[in-house]
Design a protein around this motif. Structure first.
Motif, mmCIF file in Angstrom:
data_model
loop_
_atom_site.group_PDB
_atom_site.id
_atom_site.type_symbol
_atom_site.label_atom_id
_atom_site.label_comp_id
_atom_site.label_asym_id
_atom_site.label_seq_id
_atom_site.Cartn_x
_atom_site.Cartn_y
_atom_site.Cartn_z
ATOM 1 N N ILE A 22 0.833 -1.208 0.000
ATOM 2 C CA ILE A 22 0.000 0.000 0.000
ATOM 3 C C ILE A 22 0.864 1.253 0.000
ATOM 4 C CG2 ILE A 22 -1.631 1.363 1.394
ATOM 5 C CD1 ILE A 22 -2.803 -1.423 2.258
ATOM 6 N N THR A 23 1.935 1.238 0.782
ATOM 7 C CA THR A 23 2.773 2.434 0.880
ATOM 8 C C THR A 23 3.530 2.718 -0.411
ATOM 9 O OG1 THR A 23 4.628 1.209 1.854
ATOM 10 C CG2 THR A 23 3.029 2.215 3.376
ATOM 11 N N ARG A 24 3.545 1.777 -1.329
ATOM 12 C CA ARG A 24 4.212 1.991 -2.622
ATOM 13 C C ARG A 24 3.235 2.364 -3.743
ATOM 14 N NH1 ARG A 24 7.087 -2.681 -0.747
ATOM 15 N NH2 ARG A 24 5.790 -4.000 -2.050
ATOM 16 N N LYS A 25 1.952 2.322 -3.463
ATOM 17 C CA LYS A 25 0.958 2.625 -4.494
ATOM 18 C C LYS A 25 0.996 4.111 -4.843
ATOM 19 C CE LYS A 25 -1.188 -1.321 -5.083
ATOM 20 N NZ LYS A 25 -1.054 -2.019 -6.357
ATOM 21 N N PRO A 26 0.819 4.444 -6.122
ATOM 22 C CA PRO A 26 0.702 5.867 -6.478
ATOM 23 C C PRO A 26 -0.645 6.391 -5.988
ATOM 24 C CG PRO A 26 0.274 4.500 -8.394
ATOM 25 C CD PRO A 26 0.708 3.567 -7.296
ATOM 26 N N PHE A 27 -0.742 7.688 -5.786
ATOM 27 C CA PHE A 27 -1.981 8.269 -5.283
ATOM 28 C C PHE A 27 -3.138 8.053 -6.249
ATOM 29 C CE2 PHE A 27 1.203 10.592 -2.800
ATOM 30 C CZ PHE A 27 0.749 10.243 -1.540
ATOM 31 N N THR A 28 -2.840 7.910 -7.528
ATOM 32 C CA THR A 28 -3.894 7.659 -8.506
ATOM 33 C C THR A 28 -4.598 6.326 -8.240
ATOM 34 O OG1 THR A 28 -2.247 6.724 -10.015
ATOM 35 C CG2 THR A 28 -2.841 9.053 -10.323
ATOM 36 N N HIS A 29 -3.918 5.393 -7.629
ATOM 37 C CA HIS A 29 -4.520 4.104 -7.278
ATOM 38 C C HIS A 29 -5.758 4.321 -6.406
ATOM 39 C CE1 HIS A 29 -4.921 0.028 -5.627
ATOM 40 N NE2 HIS A 29 -5.049 0.635 -4.471
ATOM 41 N N PHE A 30 -5.646 5.182 -5.417
ATOM 42 C CA PHE A 30 -6.728 5.397 -4.462
ATOM 43 C C PHE A 30 -7.902 6.119 -5.108
ATOM 44 C CE2 PHE A 30 -2.702 5.023 -2.293
ATOM 45 C CZ PHE A 30 -2.962 3.986 -1.417
ATOM 46 N N ARG A 31 -7.610 7.079 -5.973
ATOM 47 C CA ARG A 31 -8.685 7.780 -6.682
ATOM 48 C C ARG A 31 -9.464 6.801 -7.557
ATOM 49 N NH1 ARG A 31 -9.582 13.200 -8.567
ATOM 50 N NH2 ARG A 31 -7.585 13.742 -7.657
ATOM 51 N N ARG A 32 -8.748 5.959 -8.277
ATOM 52 C CA ARG A 32 -9.405 4.988 -9.167
ATOM 53 C C ARG A 32 -10.188 3.954 -8.360
ATOM 54 N NH1 ARG A 32 -12.571 3.445 -12.502
ATOM 55 N NH2 ARG A 32 -12.074 1.713 -13.866
ATOM 56 N N ALA A 33 -9.613 3.524 -7.242
ATOM 57 C CA ALA A 33 -10.298 2.540 -6.398
ATOM 58 C C ALA A 33 -11.624 3.093 -5.876
ATOM 59 C CB ALA A 33 -9.394 2.118 -5.239
ATOM 60 N N VAL A 34 -11.647 4.369 -5.494
ATOM 61 C CA VAL A 34 -12.894 4.991 -5.030
ATOM 62 C C VAL A 34 -13.902 5.051 -6.170
ATOM 63 C CG1 VAL A 34 -13.923 7.165 -4.242
ATOM 64 C CG2 VAL A 34 -11.892 6.266 -3.108
ATOM 65 N N ASP A 35 -13.442 5.418 -7.355
ATOM 66 C CA ASP A 35 -14.341 5.458 -8.519
ATOM 67 C C ASP A 35 -14.976 4.090 -8.757
ATOM 68 O OD1 ASP A 35 -13.805 8.139 -8.986
ATOM 69 O OD2 ASP A 35 -12.338 7.743 -10.576
ATOM 70 N N ILE A 36 -14.174 3.047 -8.673
ATOM 71 C CA ILE A 36 -14.680 1.687 -8.885
ATOM 72 C C ILE A 36 -15.735 1.349 -7.837
ATOM 73 C CG2 ILE A 36 -14.050 -0.760 -8.752
ATOM 74 C CD1 ILE A 36 -11.301 0.127 -10.019
#
Length: 107
Positions: A22-36
């Protein structure tokens, strides 16, 4: 042992095994995950399954917690950030915040 995140502590703990990833994920990962998750929530609501929609909303909370983890915060810090944000930004201002979103973003 205390649960600084209250009912959300088990959700935090469930993701401990993936902490490093998780600490290596780009911030875009979290935005996309919320969209999903919101797409899935919409699908459940379209079928009239509010219980399933609520589970997707819980997944959004999980993503927010993991974003805080990505930002380097632990449960105690998150609890303090949430308390402070609610007290100093939201308390007594909820209607003004909603109005701002209506005026500025038309939502």
């Amino acid at each position: 042992m205390t649960d600084p995140l209250g009912p959300f502590q088990p959700m935090w703990d469930a993701w401990d095994e993936a902490h490093e990833e998780i600490t290596r994920k780009p911030f875009t990962h979290f935005r996309r995950a919320v969209d999903i998750q919101f797409d899935e929530l919409d699908e459940h609501l379209a079928r009239g399954d509010e219980a399933a929609a609520a589970r997707e909303a819980a997944d959004v909370i999980s993503i927010a917690l993991n974003l805080m983890r990505r930002l380097g915060h632990g449960p105690d810090e998150i609890a303090e950030i949430v308390r402070s944000r609610a007290e100093h930004r939201m308390k007594g201002q909820a209607l003004a915040i909603l109005d701002k979103y209506q005026q500025v973003y038309d939502i």
